[in-house]
Design a protein around this motif. Structure first.
Motif, mmCIF file in Angstrom:
data_model
loop_
_atom_site.group_PDB
_atom_site.id
_atom_site.type_symbol
_atom_site.label_atom_id
_atom_site.label_comp_id
_atom_site.label_asym_id
_atom_site.label_seq_id
_atom_site.Cartn_x
_atom_site.Cartn_y
_atom_site.Cartn_z
ATOM 1 N N UNK A 37 0.848 -1.155 0.104
ATOM 2 C CA UNK A 37 0.071 0.120 0.253
ATOM 3 C C UNK A 37 0.909 1.230 0.098
ATOM 4 N N UNK A 38 0.839 2.022 -0.973
ATOM 5 C CA UNK A 38 1.492 3.355 -0.904
ATOM 6 C C UNK A 38 1.352 4.252 0.031
ATOM 7 N N UNK A 39 -0.021 4.325 0.601
ATOM 8 C CA UNK A 39 0.021 5.303 1.604
ATOM 9 C C UNK A 39 0.393 4.844 2.924
ATOM 10 N N UNK A 40 0.392 3.393 3.459
ATOM 11 C CA UNK A 40 0.818 3.025 4.596
ATOM 12 C C UNK A 40 2.144 2.264 4.475
ATOM 13 N N UNK A 41 2.469 1.740 3.424
ATOM 14 C CA UNK A 41 3.668 1.124 3.336
ATOM 15 C C UNK A 41 3.717 -0.478 3.803
ATOM 16 N N UNK A 42 2.349 -0.848 3.984
ATOM 17 C CA UNK A 42 2.153 -2.192 4.649
ATOM 18 C C UNK A 42 1.788 -3.104 3.384
ATOM 19 N N UNK A 43 2.109 -4.598 3.412
ATOM 20 C CA UNK A 43 1.588 -5.293 2.614
ATOM 21 C C UNK A 43 0.181 -5.714 2.523
ATOM 22 N N UNK A 44 -0.473 -5.879 1.469
ATOM 23 C CA UNK A 44 -2.002 -6.230 1.564
ATOM 24 C C UNK A 44 -2.230 -7.123 0.456
ATOM 25 N N UNK A 45 -3.186 -8.195 0.758
ATOM 26 C CA UNK A 45 -3.241 -9.368 -0.050
ATOM 27 C C UNK A 45 -4.979 -9.458 -0.150
ATOM 28 N N UNK A 46 -5.733 -9.127 -0.768
ATOM 29 C CA UNK A 46 -7.119 -8.953 -1.035
ATOM 30 C C UNK A 46 -7.563 -8.006 0.273
ATOM 31 N N UNK A 47 -8.356 -8.315 1.158
ATOM 32 C CA UNK A 47 -8.812 -7.482 2.133
ATOM 33 C C UNK A 47 -8.116 -7.781 3.425
#
Length: 97
Positions: A37-47
């Motif tokens: 996620x560009x805003x938080x820097x966290x990795x996201x997979x689906x929801x």
């Protein structure tokens, strides 16, 4: 992920995205997009987002809606498989945590 096989591969066309294929016990496959996620820097997979505190190089914990009590856990296979081109598999989970 409920005993399903999860394969993570580098995306070809989009920088920073990874391709995930979940294979159920009956052989049915379902693709996912794994991205940062560009805003938080966290990795996201689906929801779900990667819980960095509960994850390490051999175990990834994914949480939905901040619910850390019921994560989806991905465990690294005991042996890294070679990809279709014959090169050793990449170290993708280590780059996520």
């Amino acid at each position: 992920a409920l005993g399903h096989s999860m394969v993570v591969e580098a995306g070809i066309r989009s920088y920073g995205r990874l391709n995930v294929t979940m294979t159920r016990e009956n052989g049915e496959e379902k693709p996912f997009s794994l991205r940062r996620d560009l805003g938080t820097g966290r990795w996201v997979c689906g929801n779900a987002v990667l819980d960095r505190w509960a994850s390490n190089a051999n175990r990834l914990a994914w949480v939905r809606n901040g619910n850390r009590r019921n994560p989806s856990i991905w465990l690294r296979a005991s042996r890294v498989e070679e990809n279709v081109e014959g090169r050793p598999g990449t170290d993708l989970p280590r780059s996520l945590v």
